[in-house]
Design an enzyme around this catalytic site. Structure first.
Site, PDB file in Angstrom:
ATOM      1  N   PRO A  11      36.262  56.903   4.144  1.00  0.00           N
ATOM      2  CG  PRO A  11      37.265  54.807   4.130  1.00  0.00           C
ATOM      3  CD  PRO A  11      37.195  56.090   3.351  1.00  0.00           C
ATOM      4  CG  ASN A  12      35.071  54.353   9.115  1.00  0.00           C
ATOM      5  OD1 ASN A  12      33.966  53.830   9.219  1.00  0.00           O
ATOM      6  ND2 ASN A  12      36.123  53.683   8.696  1.00  0.00           N
ATOM      7  NE  ARG A  19      37.130  56.743  12.659  1.00  0.00           N
ATOM      8  CZ  ARG A  19      38.000  56.888  11.675  1.00  0.00           C
ATOM      9  NH1 ARG A  19      37.997  57.993  10.953  1.00  0.00           N
ATOM     10  NH2 ARG A  19      38.852  55.952  11.399  1.00  0.00           N
ATOM     11  CE1 TYR A  24      41.709  59.789  12.865  1.00  0.00           C
ATOM     12  CE2 TYR A  24      40.185  58.353  14.064  1.00  0.00           C
ATOM     13  CZ  TYR A  24      41.259  58.517  13.203  1.00  0.00           C
ATOM     14  OH  TYR A  24      41.885  57.418  12.676  1.00  0.00           O
ATOM     15  CG  ASN A  77      41.376  62.364   5.798  1.00  0.00           C
ATOM     16  OD1 ASN A  77      41.858  61.231   5.614  1.00  0.00           O
ATOM     17  ND2 ASN A  77      41.165  62.858   7.000  1.00  0.00           N
ATOM     18  CB  ALA A  80      41.065  52.994   6.295  1.00  0.00           C
ATOM     19  CG  HIS A  83      46.841  53.643   5.731  1.00  0.00           C
ATOM     20  ND1 HIS A  83      47.812  54.629   5.770  1.00  0.00           N
ATOM     21  CD2 HIS A  83      45.859  54.062   6.589  1.00  0.00           C
ATOM     22  CE1 HIS A  83      47.438  55.567   6.624  1.00  0.00           C
ATOM     23  NE2 HIS A  83      46.262  55.251   7.128  1.00  0.00           N
ATOM     24  CG  ASP A  90      46.483  53.366 -10.626  1.00  0.00           C
ATOM     25  OD1 ASP A  90      47.664  53.684 -10.414  1.00  0.00           O
ATOM     26  OD2 ASP A  90      46.126  52.198 -10.863  1.00  0.00           O
ATOM     27  CD  GLU A 101      48.518  61.443   1.981  1.00  0.00           C
ATOM     28  OE1 GLU A 101      49.389  61.527   1.078  1.00  0.00           O
ATOM     29  OE2 GLU A 101      48.533  60.571   2.851  1.00  0.00           O
ATOM     30  CG  HIS A 103      46.291  61.700   6.861  1.00  0.00           C
ATOM     31  ND1 HIS A 103      45.376  60.748   6.468  1.00  0.00           N
ATOM     32  CD2 HIS A 103      47.272  61.702   5.936  1.00  0.00           C
ATOM     33  CE1 HIS A 103      45.803  60.194   5.348  1.00  0.00           C
ATOM     34  NE2 HIS A 103      46.937  60.747   4.990  1.00  0.00           N
ATOM     35  CB  SER A 105      45.633  61.282  13.592  1.00  0.00           C
ATOM     36  OG  SER A 105      45.622  60.349  12.514  1.00  0.00           O
ATOM     37  NE  ARG A 110      46.219  56.785  14.807  1.00  0.00           N
ATOM     38  CZ  ARG A 110      45.014  56.759  14.229  1.00  0.00           C
ATOM     39  NH1 ARG A 110      44.728  57.626  13.273  1.00  0.00           N
ATOM     40  NH2 ARG A 110      44.116  55.879  14.629  1.00  0.00           N
ATOM     41  NE  ARG A 114      45.791  53.864  12.358  1.00  0.00           N
ATOM     42  CZ  ARG A 114      44.523  53.588  12.039  1.00  0.00           C
ATOM     43  NH1 ARG A 114      44.017  54.064  10.925  1.00  0.00           N
ATOM     44  NH2 ARG A 114      43.761  52.862  12.832  1.00  0.00           N
TER      45      ARG A 114
HETATM   46  C1  DQA Z   1      43.033  59.471   9.012  1.00  0.00           C
HETATM   47  C2  DQA Z   1      44.165  58.508   9.394  1.00  0.00           C
HETATM   48  C3  DQA Z   1      43.904  57.126   8.837  1.00  0.00           C
HETATM   49  O1  DQA Z   1      44.940  56.229   9.224  1.00  0.00           O
HETATM   50  C4  DQA Z   1      42.602  56.577   9.370  1.00  0.00           C
HETATM   51  O2  DQA Z   1      42.307  55.321   8.783  1.00  0.00           O
HETATM   52  C5  DQA Z   1      41.462  57.510   9.232  1.00  0.00           C
HETATM   53  C6  DQA Z   1      41.683  58.949   9.413  1.00  0.00           C
HETATM   54  C7  DQA Z   1      43.219  60.856   9.674  1.00  0.00           C
HETATM   55  O3  DQA Z   1      42.557  61.784   9.228  1.00  0.00           O
HETATM   56  O4  DQA Z   1      43.959  60.983  10.653  1.00  0.00           O
HETATM   57  O5  DQA Z   1      40.324  57.098   9.065  1.00  0.00           O
HETATM   58  O6  DQA Z   1      43.081  59.668   7.608  1.00  0.00           O
END
Ligand code: DQA
Length: 146
Positions: A11-12, A19, A24, A77, A80, A83, A90, A101, A103, A105, A110, A114
């Site tokens: 998401p996002n 953003r 980011y 990735n 959110a 978390h 699963d 995995e 990220h 950031s 943070r 997170r």
């Molecule tokens: C993220 C870190 C997450 O905490 C956050 O909710 C994101 C992006 C990252 O790529 O740094 O949306 O996964």
């Protein structure tokens, strides 16, 4: 048929580039996907990329990767959902594929909420805090791991 790496963004992340660029960066999701495709091609691999704001769509993509038989591994990735999502945890376990995995950031530097990742215990590899380069390294890792 060339083997594939699945690149999944949660998401996002469709808003990457605009953003919170101070966190980011200014690269877009298209830049991320192009980087992954480039790294994969260097190893004779292809990528399938999906971004979704919906938890179920990410889970479905992991199930499809499991069934497809030609997926070498997954770059994930989950944003959110990292978390919060037992369902994704699963699905990662169930898919039986190596998952990196990623990220952009470093979540550990943070907010406290997170600092917990439901995915890290089941991911084979975790890369955080390297911006979009982390995606390139994740593809590279899966390619070299074979
Ligand atoms: C993220 C870190 C997450 O905490 C956050 O909710 C994101 C992006 C990252 O790529 O740094 O949306 O996964």
């Amino acid at each position: 048929m060339p083997r594939r790496v699945l690149v999944l963004n949660g998401p996002n992340l469709n808003l990457l580039g605009t953003r919170e660029p101070e966190i980011y960066g200014t690269a877009t999701l298209a830049d991320v996907e192009a980087l992954c495709a480039e790294r994969a091609a260097e190893h004779g691999l292809e990528v399938t990329c999906l971004q979704s704001n919906h938890e179920g769509a990410l889970i479905d993509a992991l199930h499809e990767a499991r069934a497809a038989g030609d997926v070498l591994g997954v770059v994930l990735n989950a944003a959110a959902y990292t978390h919060t999502s037992v369902a994704l945890l699963d699905a990662v376990k169930a898919c039986g594929l190596p998952v990196v995995e990623v990220h952009l950031s470093n979540p550990h530097a943070r907010e406290a909420f997170r600092h917990t990742s439901y995915l890290s215990p089941v991911a084979e590899t975790v890369i955080a805090g390297a911006g979009i380069h982390g995606y390139g390294w994740a593809v590279e890792h899966l390619a070299r791991r074979g």
